[in-house]
Design an enzyme around this catalytic site. Structure first.
Site, PDB file in Angstrom:
ATOM      1  N   GLU A 114      22.731  35.879  31.322  1.00 41.59           N
ATOM      2  CA  GLU A 114      23.194  34.591  31.838  1.00 41.59           C
ATOM      3  C   GLU A 114      22.303  33.436  31.385  1.00 41.59           C
ATOM      4  O   GLU A 114      22.687  32.273  31.477  1.00 41.59           O
ATOM      5  CB  GLU A 114      23.266  34.605  33.357  1.00 41.59           C
ATOM      6  CG  GLU A 114      21.929  34.549  34.074  1.00 41.59           C
ATOM      7  CD  GLU A 114      22.100  34.271  35.563  1.00 41.59           C
ATOM      8  OE1 GLU A 114      21.356  33.421  36.061  1.00 41.59           O
ATOM      9  OE2 GLU A 114      22.963  34.894  36.202  1.00 41.59           O
ATOM     10  N   GLU A 155      44.901  39.387  35.486  1.00 42.17           N
ATOM     11  CA  GLU A 155      46.109  39.415  36.315  1.00 42.17           C
ATOM     12  C   GLU A 155      47.260  38.612  35.722  1.00 42.17           C
ATOM     13  O   GLU A 155      48.394  38.711  36.191  1.00 42.17           O
ATOM     14  CB  GLU A 155      45.768  38.887  37.717  1.00 42.17           C
ATOM     15  CG  GLU A 155      44.886  39.846  38.508  1.00 42.17           C
ATOM     16  CD  GLU A 155      44.438  39.279  39.841  1.00 42.17           C
ATOM     17  OE1 GLU A 155      44.497  38.043  40.013  1.00 42.17           O
ATOM     18  OE2 GLU A 155      44.021  40.061  40.708  1.00 42.17           O
TER      19      GLU A 155
END
Length: 311
Positions: free
Chosen positions: A125, A94
């Site tokens: 992960e 963004e």
């Protein structure tokens, strides 16, 4: 350590985390009416902002340190797995349309790569080495800031990213939702927003995810304010890449200058659609090339460029 022993150790570690605690008072939540569940969930969410407020001193210190590095040309890099990784990628994506940053200035890394944005990548992960490789590929160095994001504060990918970055001389921030986390210990700046047990046991996309989103909003937005990407509360570096943003650009110039529509159109045309430059043309009474020069000399800070224009 055998796989059985490792699994037992992990279970014991998770049992110490507030984000993994079982809420006995919610054991029958599935038997409640929908409105009652919504009421409970809304009340839980209402506690998140207060938990973030308790960490504002740490957040402000991290922002100032990040802005100092970015002012030297450094990058802001988020690294996380699962929900935490997706939130980092979201925040990074963004920044170009909001603040007209180069896509390489704010980067989101998620364990397992882009595929992990839409589906789980098994085992990603759990690898500190994968995080180190991802950061090494970026060439992270002393001018950069790396934010490890992990609700538990123990995710190996996030912890590994911070450890690698710190060894490379980068500024490091650890954002988690448990106190005394391994991630916080590894980072120079620990931001530990303790939101407590989740509505659904261990579902950290809920309160923990909301807390991380709020903190990431602050890290990127306030850093960009410090870098001169705004004028007051106006997004003067917005990139007008579609019709809505083009209309917003004109509104921003109007709010900043009070100029008539025709003057705004002329200023935007003279400056190639650059909002900040157009405002400087109108308020500083300079031409487009002069506006560009003054902004460059002021490192993009419009208020400083306006002072220079007025002599």
């Amino acid at each position: 350590m055998t796989s059985t022993a490792a699994f037992a150790a992990l279970r014991a570690q998770l049992a110490t985390l507030t984000t993994e605690e079982f809420r006995a008072d919610l054991a029958d939540i599935d038997r409640l009416p929908t409105r009652a569940i919504a009421n409970i969930m809304n009340a839980e969410d209402a506690t998140v902002a207060a938990a973030v407020a308790e960490r504002l001193p740490e957040i402000a210190a991290a922002v100032d340190a990040t802005a100092d590095r970015m002012a030297r040309g450094g990058r802001l890099v988020y690294a996380g797995a699962g929900t935490a990784g997706r939130l980092g990628v979201l925040d990074a994506s963004e920044c170009p349309p909001t603040f007209n940053t180069d896509p390489g200035r704010v980067v989101g890394l998620i364990a397992g790569g882009p595929e992990a944005l839409v589906r789980a990548v098994e085992g990603a992960e759990d690898s500190e080495e994968l995080a180190a490789a991802d950061l090494a590929a970026l060439g992270v160095g002393p001018d950069d800031t790396v934010v490890g994001v992990s609700a538990s504060g123990r995710t190996p990918y996030a912890v590994g990213a911070v450890r690698h970055a710190r060894a490379a001389g980068a500024l490091t921030i650890g954002l988690s939702c448990n106190a005394g986390s391994a991630l916080g210990e590894a980072a120079e700046h620990a931001i530990e927003v303790v939101v407590g047990p989740e509505l659904l046991t261990g579902s950290t996309r809920l309160k923990a995810g909301t807390a991380q989103k709020l903190v990431l909003n602050m890290l990127s937005t306030i850093t960009m304010i410090r870098l001169g990407k705004t004028y007051g509360n106006l997004m003067v570096d917005v990139r007008a890449s579609n019709e809505k943003l083009r209309a917003r650009s004109r509104r921003i110039v109007a709010h900043a200058t009070g100029a008539a529509d025709g003057e705004i159109e002329a200023a935007l045309a003279e400056t190639g659609g650059e909002v900040k430059n157009a405002i400087l043309v109108l308020l500083g009474d300079v031409d487009g090339p002069t506006a560009a020069r003054l902004l460059a000399e002021s490192h993009g800070h419009l208020r400083a460029a306006l002072r220079a224009a007025s002599g």
